[in-house]
Design a protein around this motif. Sequence first.
Motif, PDB file in Angstrom:
ATOM      1  N   ARG A   1       0.831  -1.208   0.000  1.00  0.00           N
ATOM      2  CA  ARG A   1       0.000   0.000   0.000  1.00  0.00           C
ATOM      3  C   ARG A   1       0.865   1.258   0.000  1.00  0.00           C
ATOM      4  NH1 ARG A   1      -5.386  -0.886   1.238  1.00  0.00           N
ATOM      5  NH2 ARG A   1      -5.901  -3.011   1.929  1.00  0.00           N
ATOM      6  N   LEU A   2       1.941   1.212   0.753  1.00  0.00           N
ATOM      7  CA  LEU A   2       2.831   2.368   0.817  1.00  0.00           C
ATOM      8  C   LEU A   2       3.554   2.566  -0.513  1.00  0.00           C
ATOM      9  CD1 LEU A   2       3.913   4.624   2.561  1.00  0.00           C
ATOM     10  CD2 LEU A   2       5.624   3.041   3.481  1.00  0.00           C
ATOM     11  N   ILE A   3       3.957   1.461  -1.145  1.00  0.00           N
ATOM     12  CA  ILE A   3       4.589   1.557  -2.467  1.00  0.00           C
ATOM     13  C   ILE A   3       3.610   2.173  -3.461  1.00  0.00           C
ATOM     14  CG2 ILE A   3       5.458   0.189  -4.411  1.00  0.00           C
ATOM     15  CD1 ILE A   3       6.554  -1.799  -2.277  1.00  0.00           C
ATOM     16  N   PHE A   4       2.355   1.735  -3.412  1.00  0.00           N
ATOM     17  CA  PHE A   4       1.335   2.304  -4.294  1.00  0.00           C
ATOM     18  C   PHE A   4       1.137   3.791  -3.999  1.00  0.00           C
ATOM     19  CE2 PHE A   4      -3.143   3.525  -4.805  1.00  0.00           C
ATOM     20  CZ  PHE A   4      -3.275   3.386  -6.184  1.00  0.00           C
ATOM     21  N   GLY A   5       1.056   4.140  -2.710  1.00  0.00           N
ATOM     22  CA  GLY A   5       0.831   5.536  -2.347  1.00  0.00           C
ATOM     23  C   GLY A   5       1.984   6.440  -2.765  1.00  0.00           C
ATOM     24  N   ALA A   6       3.232   5.992  -2.494  1.00  0.00           N
ATOM     25  CA  ALA A   6       4.390   6.810  -2.857  1.00  0.00           C
ATOM     26  C   ALA A   6       4.510   6.937  -4.374  1.00  0.00           C
ATOM     27  CB  ALA A   6       5.662   6.186  -2.276  1.00  0.00           C
ATOM     28  N   SER A   7       4.197   5.863  -5.104  1.00  0.00           N
ATOM     29  CA  SER A   7       4.237   5.915  -6.567  1.00  0.00           C
ATOM     30  C   SER A   7       3.189   6.882  -7.107  1.00  0.00           C
ATOM     31  CB  SER A   7       4.014   4.524  -7.152  1.00  0.00           C
ATOM     32  OG  SER A   7       5.005   3.616  -6.723  1.00  0.00           O
ATOM     33  N   THR A   8       2.026   6.889  -6.488  1.00  0.00           N
ATOM     34  CA  THR A   8       0.969   7.809  -6.900  1.00  0.00           C
ATOM     35  C   THR A   8       1.386   9.253  -6.676  1.00  0.00           C
ATOM     36  OG1 THR A   8      -0.719   6.145  -6.391  1.00  0.00           O
ATOM     37  CG2 THR A   8      -1.442   8.438  -6.575  1.00  0.00           C
ATOM     38  N   ILE A   9       2.036   9.506  -5.537  1.00  0.00           N
ATOM     39  CA  ILE A   9       2.542  10.858  -5.264  1.00  0.00           C
ATOM     40  C   ILE A   9       3.573  11.261  -6.315  1.00  0.00           C
ATOM     41  CG2 ILE A   9       3.911  12.232  -3.639  1.00  0.00           C
ATOM     42  CD1 ILE A   9       2.574  10.618  -1.382  1.00  0.00           C
ATOM     43  N   GLY A  10       4.454  10.317  -6.687  1.00  0.00           N
ATOM     44  CA  GLY A  10       5.430  10.596  -7.728  1.00  0.00           C
ATOM     45  C   GLY A  10       4.764  10.896  -9.059  1.00  0.00           C
ATOM     46  N   LEU A  11       3.704  10.152  -9.395  1.00  0.00           N
ATOM     47  CA  LEU A  11       2.971  10.378 -10.638  1.00  0.00           C
ATOM     48  C   LEU A  11       2.319  11.761 -10.647  1.00  0.00           C
ATOM     49  CD1 LEU A  11       1.738   9.420 -13.315  1.00  0.00           C
ATOM     50  CD2 LEU A  11      -0.087   8.322 -11.986  1.00  0.00           C
ATOM     51  N   VAL A  12       1.729  12.147  -9.531  1.00  0.00           N
ATOM     52  CA  VAL A  12       1.109  13.482  -9.428  1.00  0.00           C
ATOM     53  C   VAL A  12       2.163  14.567  -9.586  1.00  0.00           C
ATOM     54  CG1 VAL A  12      -0.098  15.051  -7.865  1.00  0.00           C
ATOM     55  CG2 VAL A  12      -0.828  12.668  -8.026  1.00  0.00           C
ATOM     56  N   ALA A  13       3.335  14.359  -9.002  1.00  0.00           N
ATOM     57  CA  ALA A  13       4.419  15.337  -9.135  1.00  0.00           C
ATOM     58  C   ALA A  13       4.841  15.476 -10.596  1.00  0.00           C
ATOM     59  CB  ALA A  13       5.611  14.921  -8.273  1.00  0.00           C
TER      60      ALA A  13
ATOM     61  N   THR B   1       6.850   5.491 -15.370  1.00  0.00           N
ATOM     62  CA  THR B   1       7.546   4.557 -14.473  1.00  0.00           C
ATOM     63  C   THR B   1       6.870   4.509 -13.107  1.00  0.00           C
ATOM     64  OG1 THR B   1       9.157   6.209 -13.667  1.00  0.00           O
ATOM     65  CG2 THR B   1       9.738   4.993 -15.661  1.00  0.00           C
ATOM     66  N   PHE B   2       6.466   5.672 -12.598  1.00  0.00           N
ATOM     67  CA  PHE B   2       5.756   5.684 -11.315  1.00  0.00           C
ATOM     68  C   PHE B   2       4.411   4.970 -11.436  1.00  0.00           C
ATOM     69  CE2 PHE B   2       8.385   9.521 -10.161  1.00  0.00           C
ATOM     70  CZ  PHE B   2       8.953   8.965  -9.031  1.00  0.00           C
ATOM     71  N   ALA B   3       3.696   5.211 -12.542  1.00  0.00           N
ATOM     72  CA  ALA B   3       2.393   4.568 -12.734  1.00  0.00           C
ATOM     73  C   ALA B   3       2.541   3.055 -12.842  1.00  0.00           C
ATOM     74  CB  ALA B   3       1.727   5.128 -13.995  1.00  0.00           C
ATOM     75  N   ALA B   4       3.555   2.597 -13.561  1.00  0.00           N
ATOM     76  CA  ALA B   4       3.772   1.152 -13.710  1.00  0.00           C
ATOM     77  C   ALA B   4       4.058   0.499 -12.363  1.00  0.00           C
ATOM     78  CB  ALA B   4       4.931   0.899 -14.677  1.00  0.00           C
ATOM     79  N   LEU B   5       4.881   1.158 -11.561  1.00  0.00           N
ATOM     80  CA  LEU B   5       5.206   0.615 -10.240  1.00  0.00           C
ATOM     81  C   LEU B   5       3.977   0.583  -9.344  1.00  0.00           C
ATOM     82  CD1 LEU B   5       7.191  -0.413  -8.147  1.00  0.00           C
ATOM     83  CD2 LEU B   5       7.892   1.959  -7.709  1.00  0.00           C
ATOM     84  N   GLY B   6       3.212   1.665  -9.340  1.00  0.00           N
ATOM     85  CA  GLY B   6       2.016   1.713  -8.500  1.00  0.00           C
ATOM     86  C   GLY B   6       0.972   0.699  -8.903  1.00  0.00           C
ATOM     87  N   LEU B   7       0.729   0.562 -10.197  1.00  0.00           N
ATOM     88  CA  LEU B   7      -0.276  -0.390 -10.671  1.00  0.00           C
ATOM     89  C   LEU B   7       0.132  -1.828 -10.389  1.00  0.00           C
ATOM     90  CD1 LEU B   7      -1.295   1.263 -14.063  1.00  0.00           C
ATOM     91  CD2 LEU B   7      -2.678   1.103 -11.972  1.00  0.00           C
ATOM     92  N   TYR B   8       1.428  -2.117 -10.527  1.00  0.00           N
ATOM     93  CA  TYR B   8       1.865  -3.484 -10.251  1.00  0.00           C
ATOM     94  C   TYR B   8       1.752  -3.795  -8.757  1.00  0.00           C
ATOM     95  CZ  TYR B   8       4.398  -7.860 -10.754  1.00  0.00           C
ATOM     96  OH  TYR B   8       4.723  -9.198 -10.754  1.00  0.00           O
ATOM     97  N   ALA B   9       2.041  -2.802  -7.914  1.00  0.00           N
ATOM     98  CA  ALA B   9       1.854  -3.003  -6.467  1.00  0.00           C
ATOM     99  C   ALA B   9       0.390  -3.267  -6.155  1.00  0.00           C
ATOM    100  CB  ALA B   9       2.354  -1.775  -5.705  1.00  0.00           C
ATOM    101  N   LEU B  10      -0.497  -2.532  -6.824  1.00  0.00           N
ATOM    102  CA  LEU B  10      -1.927  -2.734  -6.627  1.00  0.00           C
ATOM    103  C   LEU B  10      -2.336  -4.140  -7.061  1.00  0.00           C
ATOM    104  CD1 LEU B  10      -4.263  -0.893  -5.624  1.00  0.00           C
ATOM    105  CD2 LEU B  10      -4.772  -0.430  -8.033  1.00  0.00           C
ATOM    106  N   TYR B  11      -1.795  -4.600  -8.185  1.00  0.00           N
ATOM    107  CA  TYR B  11      -2.098  -5.956  -8.660  1.00  0.00           C
ATOM    108  C   TYR B  11      -1.599  -7.011  -7.686  1.00  0.00           C
ATOM    109  CZ  TYR B  11      -1.267 -10.271 -11.246  1.00  0.00           C
ATOM    110  OH  TYR B  11      -1.199 -11.590 -11.612  1.00  0.00           O
ATOM    111  N   ARG B  12      -0.385  -6.829  -7.161  1.00  0.00           N
ATOM    112  CA  ARG B  12       0.190  -7.829  -6.260  1.00  0.00           C
ATOM    113  C   ARG B  12      -0.600  -7.940  -4.957  1.00  0.00           C
ATOM    114  NH1 ARG B  12       2.199 -11.874  -8.018  1.00  0.00           N
ATOM    115  NH2 ARG B  12       2.798 -12.284  -5.855  1.00  0.00           N
TER     116      ARG B  12
END
Length: 422
Positions: A264-276, A362-373
């Motif tokens: 969840r934290l990986i997804f959240g941090a990746s989402t913040i990176g995507l927004v940035a 790259t941030f979106a890919a990481l966040g989505l894969y964390a969500l899938y896992r």
Amino acid sequence: MFQVLYSVWALLLGIVLIMLGNGMHSTLIGLRGDLEGFSAASLAVVASGYFAGFLSGARLAPVMIRRVGHVRVFAALGSFMSAGLIAFPLVTEPWAWTIFRLLVGFCMSGIYVASESWLNNSATNETRGKVLSAYMIAQTLGLIGAQGLLTLGDAANSALFIGASILVSVSFAPILLSVSPAPAIEVAPPMSIRKLFENSPLGTVGVFVLGGTYAIQLGMGAVFGAQIGLPPAQIALFVAMLFAGALVLQFPIGWLSDRMDRRRLIFGASTIGLVACALGWVAGDGLWPLMAAAFIAGGVTAPLYALLLAYTNDFLSTDEMPAASGGLVFTFGMGAIMGPLLVGWAMESVGPFAFWIVLGVTFAALGLYALYRMTQRPAPAAADTESYLGVLPTASPYTVEAAGVWAAEQTESETDAGAGDE
């Protein structure tokens, strides 16, 4: 804490000076390359050369050290690196710069292996966490300070390249003259990517993707700034913001890491990176929105790397961690080689603001894969997770291994203390 820092001050001082020189050089490539009329695609190849050399150095440096010793390897790599830094303005051709950058990356990686093995040898189980944290801060401060030094000269001449070479040359004095004994160095053979993926799919894929994320920021940040017309001082500030954010966000992300599902934290941090990245894209050439975007996007990158390492270790035994460390560093390096090439091609085809598009992907890919896992297996129990320790993406396999073992020991100590209180 003061006693801990006093025991390793020479190493930390040397690392700060090395990072000042290497950080100046990394940004100078973008500044001088733009002045020479190099395309974004050419500079991307130059940037990838550094990470190809870095990956090679991580594999070969331990072998070199075992054969001839720390001091000789340290001195030899320092000499070659200093020579490489000063050679850039002498041959201003992309092919030559790629070779020089590969050499610098190889030397820098070997220097990390040698210095980090010294650093870990000087620490005890009780002080290792503090020592590694101080080392991370020293590296980051060196990179940030390097950007300030760039404002003292002009990238059009050789002075800044000479200054970077001098800093690297001087950096070895406090380290080589230190009374610290040179330790024996043993790095386990890396775990295969297949086995690493079987143990932790998210850790393996995430580290690969994040390798591209980090390399894009380090290798192409200055290129982006130059191509949108920022003056050198603002480009230096932009690059500094990419690393300053890590100092601020490392602690809160680390604190949360030990208290919640890390996916969840990986997804959240990746989402913040995507927004940035979205903010950077819509900001155009607006200075302060760009700086805010760099601060946030860069700020979540280094903590995400440490977070992925901790998550991977959650599914490994202590005996497996050394081999896994080498596998993760190799995986990160492969992603780092590909990242600049991808963004360079995109900037050449779409324009400089493709920097933010690719970084956001790259941030979106990481966040989505964390969500899938999160849908594939339950989170490990809190008692079974390893402690988080901030490790920079530039860390050698030796330090990644030491950090993993330290985290496991900390978790066992906390578990034993909890059992004793019952």
